[in-house]
Motif scaffolding. Structure first.
Motif, mmCIF file in Angstrom:
data_model
loop_
_atom_site.group_PDB
_atom_site.id
_atom_site.type_symbol
_atom_site.label_atom_id
_atom_site.label_comp_id
_atom_site.label_asym_id
_atom_site.label_seq_id
_atom_site.Cartn_x
_atom_site.Cartn_y
_atom_site.Cartn_z
ATOM 1 N N VAL A 1 -1.703 -1.390 -4.210
ATOM 2 C CA VAL A 1 -2.538 -0.294 -3.838
ATOM 3 C C VAL A 1 -1.964 1.431 -3.644
ATOM 4 N N ILE A 2 -2.339 2.125 -4.509
ATOM 5 C CA ILE A 2 -1.976 3.705 -4.416
ATOM 6 C C ILE A 2 -3.152 4.528 -3.962
ATOM 7 N N ILE A 3 -2.958 4.962 -2.792
ATOM 8 C CA ILE A 3 -4.144 5.908 -2.403
ATOM 9 C C ILE A 3 -3.734 7.363 -2.356
ATOM 10 N N GLU A 4 -4.524 8.494 -3.095
ATOM 11 C CA GLU A 4 -4.409 9.644 -3.086
ATOM 12 C C GLU A 4 -5.347 10.247 -2.286
ATOM 13 N N TYR A 5 -4.786 10.445 -0.992
ATOM 14 C CA TYR A 5 -5.775 10.798 -0.038
ATOM 15 C C TYR A 5 -5.950 12.428 -0.055
ATOM 16 N N ASN A 6 -7.230 12.702 0.455
ATOM 17 C CA ASN A 6 -7.661 14.127 0.860
ATOM 18 C C ASN A 6 -7.016 14.594 2.046
ATOM 19 N N GLY A 7 -5.995 15.521 1.877
ATOM 20 C CA GLY A 7 -5.331 16.222 3.019
ATOM 21 C C GLY A 7 -6.266 16.906 4.068
ATOM 22 N N MET A 8 -7.573 17.430 3.623
ATOM 23 C CA MET A 8 -8.468 18.138 4.549
ATOM 24 C C MET A 8 -8.848 17.037 5.437
ATOM 25 N N PHE B 1 3.128 26.285 2.093
ATOM 26 C CA PHE B 1 3.378 25.611 3.482
ATOM 27 C C PHE B 1 3.256 26.510 4.628
ATOM 28 N N ASP B 2 3.778 27.569 4.663
ATOM 29 C CA ASP B 2 3.552 28.459 5.763
ATOM 30 C C ASP B 2 2.115 28.505 6.353
ATOM 31 N N MET B 3 1.305 29.026 5.441
ATOM 32 C CA MET B 3 -0.078 29.235 5.798
ATOM 33 C C MET B 3 -0.764 27.954 6.215
ATOM 34 N N TYR B 4 -0.511 26.758 5.709
ATOM 35 C CA TYR B 4 -0.867 25.608 6.133
ATOM 36 C C TYR B 4 -0.529 25.255 7.558
ATOM 37 N N SER B 5 0.659 25.513 7.943
ATOM 38 C CA SER B 5 1.197 24.992 8.926
ATOM 39 C C SER B 5 0.806 25.970 10.316
ATOM 40 N N ARG B 6 0.478 27.258 9.813
ATOM 41 C CA ARG B 6 0.089 28.266 10.726
ATOM 42 C C ARG B 6 -1.380 28.167 11.093
ATOM 43 N N ASN B 7 -2.184 27.876 10.157
ATOM 44 C CA ASN B 7 -3.751 27.734 10.254
ATOM 45 C C ASN B 7 -4.382 26.282 10.454
ATOM 46 N N MET B 8 -3.437 25.317 9.752
ATOM 47 C CA MET B 8 -3.984 23.872 10.026
ATOM 48 C C MET B 8 -2.837 22.947 10.736
ATOM 49 N N ILE C 1 0.675 -1.163 0.070
ATOM 50 C CA ILE C 1 -0.079 -0.125 0.004
ATOM 51 C C ILE C 1 0.872 1.356 0.041
ATOM 52 N N TYR C 2 0.626 2.182 -0.916
ATOM 53 C CA TYR C 2 1.520 3.415 -0.986
ATOM 54 C C TYR C 2 0.182 4.655 -0.527
ATOM 55 N N PHE C 3 0.435 5.220 0.460
ATOM 56 C CA PHE C 3 -0.546 5.978 1.041
ATOM 57 C C PHE C 3 0.019 7.456 0.768
ATOM 58 N N ILE C 4 -0.261 8.299 -0.340
ATOM 59 C CA ILE C 4 0.101 9.646 -0.489
ATOM 60 C C ILE C 4 -0.635 10.514 -0.196
ATOM 61 N N ASN C 5 -0.235 11.511 0.704
ATOM 62 C CA ASN C 5 -1.318 12.515 1.531
ATOM 63 C C ASN C 5 -0.434 14.136 1.079
ATOM 64 N N GLY C 6 -1.506 14.761 1.230
ATOM 65 C CA GLY C 6 -1.151 16.133 1.028
ATOM 66 C C GLY C 6 -2.303 17.145 0.950
ATOM 67 N N PHE C 7 -2.270 18.376 0.875
ATOM 68 C CA PHE C 7 -3.263 19.234 0.542
ATOM 69 C C PHE C 7 -3.602 19.395 -1.040
ATOM 70 N N MET C 8 -4.800 20.016 -1.572
ATOM 71 C CA MET C 8 -5.058 20.187 -2.755
ATOM 72 C C MET C 8 -4.191 21.006 -3.619
ATOM 73 N N ASP C 9 -3.506 20.478 -4.706
ATOM 74 C CA ASP C 9 -2.651 21.215 -5.622
ATOM 75 C C ASP C 9 -1.248 21.242 -5.168
ATOM 76 N N ALA C 10 -0.905 20.236 -4.118
ATOM 77 C CA ALA C 10 0.405 20.069 -3.584
ATOM 78 C C ALA C 10 1.384 19.383 -4.652
ATOM 79 N N GLY C 11 0.544 18.299 -5.536
ATOM 80 C CA GLY C 11 1.509 17.804 -6.443
ATOM 81 C C GLY C 11 1.387 16.361 -6.360
ATOM 82 N N LYS C 12 0.312 15.766 -5.668
ATOM 83 C CA LYS C 12 0.203 14.291 -5.407
ATOM 84 C C LYS C 12 -0.063 13.799 -6.696
ATOM 85 N N THR C 13 -0.779 14.051 -7.759
ATOM 86 C CA THR C 13 -1.170 13.424 -8.798
ATOM 87 C C THR C 13 0.218 13.251 -9.574
#
Length: 310
Positions: free
Chosen positions: A84-91, A117-124, A4-16
């Motif tokens: 299995v490759i999972i493109e997870y929803n970072g939210m 990254f700075d925005m996400y790390s401060r707010n989430m 299983i490859y679990f790929i996590n990250g926020f929208m438009d981070a470059g997962k796809t």
């Protein structure tokens, strides 16, 4: 059982983009089917001819409640994939996520856009922390415009997961080598005085680069976090760092060899000076720092007993 490859990250981070490039690599080719579980759709898409060419079957999960062990096991049974490759929803919540009980061969990778990254790390902050807590690797894309900040980004990630491998890519997708970080002290000096503001940076760096500190004298302040029941001259002195919230603290402690350790009580605060050496843990194939304390005195706790990772 499938890997299983679990790929996590926020929208438009470059997962796809990462997954598509991974599927094209020679070392990633297999003689079987790949099940791709997509949990969000970004600007980058998977073309049907691309999926067919790489023997990939894609299943979309749109609702967080549908991402559960029962449904995952059901679609795996249906497609019988080799991996299995999972493109997870970072939210979505990662902290309490459950997988089928037999999914033991799980590789987690987290992907971030360095420009946001700075925005996400401060707010989430808690979401960022949960994305990397169990990850093998974190990838920061598009680092070109924030090169002066990625040292602090790297430290904040390593504070959550000290074993995390952090790599950087520029806007063209070219990997940058590990960057030399500007440390808030002169590492070439024979004696280093570590303050509240520099403690976290010092801890993270010495854990990765113990050899460049061996033989140096360090002056620190910390509390007694743990005592050895068998050895009267050994204890752990350190500080706690808040990595995402007040309920989520990481211990930044050092194994210390100091005469009189048996007279210390847990939670005592001390100022101490000592010489850095190193020791080896065979089980983890790991060298770690040991501080041989020369001088130590009790002191009052600092106004803020938590250190900040910057």
């Amino acid at each position: 059982m499938a890997r299983i490859y679990f790929i996590n990250g926020f929208m438009d981070a470059g997962k796809t983009t990462f997954i598509k490039e991974l599927l094209c690599q020679d070392y990633f080719q297999i003689s079987g089917k790949t099940l791709l579980i997509e949990c969000e759709e970004g600007d980058e898409e998977y073309a049907s001819d691309f999926l067919e060419a790489h023997n990939v079957k894609k299943v979309s999960i749109e609702n967080e409640e549908d991402f559960n062990p029962e449904y995952l096991a059901e679609i795996e049974k249906e497609y019988k994939p080799k991996r299995v490759i999972i493109e997870y929803n970072g939210m979505w919540d990662r902290k309490n996520l459950e997988f089928p009980w037999y999914w033991e061969d799980l590789v987690e990778i987290s992907i971030f856009d360095a420009t946001t990254f700075d925005m996400y790390s401060r707010n989430m902050k808690s979401l960022v922390a949960e994305q990397v807590r169990n990850s093998l690797m974190a990838i920061l894309n598009r680092c070109d415009s924030v090169l002066d900040k990625i040292g602090s980004y790297r430290r904040s990630l390593k504070a959550v997961n000290s074993y995390l491998n952090v790599v950087f890519y520029d806007k063209d997708g070219e990997m940058s080598g590990r960057l030399d970080e500007d440390l808030p002290y002169d590492v070439n000096e024979d004696e280093l005085t570590i303050t509240d503001d520099t403690y976290a940076t010092f801890y993270i760096d010495i854990m990765e680069n113990v050899d460049r500190y061996v033989g140096k004298q360090v002056n620190l302040q910390g509390m007694v976090i743990k005592k050895s029941e068998d050895v009267t001259t050994s204890c752990i002195l350190g500080r706690f760092a808040m990595t995402c919230c007040a309920e989520d603290l990481s211990m930044f402690g050092f194994v210390c060899s100091c005469p009189g350790a048996d007279e210390l009580e847990l939670d005592d605060w001390v100022k101490y000076s000592g010489i850095v050496d190193k020791d080896y843990i065979e089980k983890y194939d790991l060298w770690y720092p040991v501080i041989y304390v020369k001088e130590m005195e009790h002191c009052s706790p600092p106004e803020n007993n938590l250190v900040e990772v910057v």
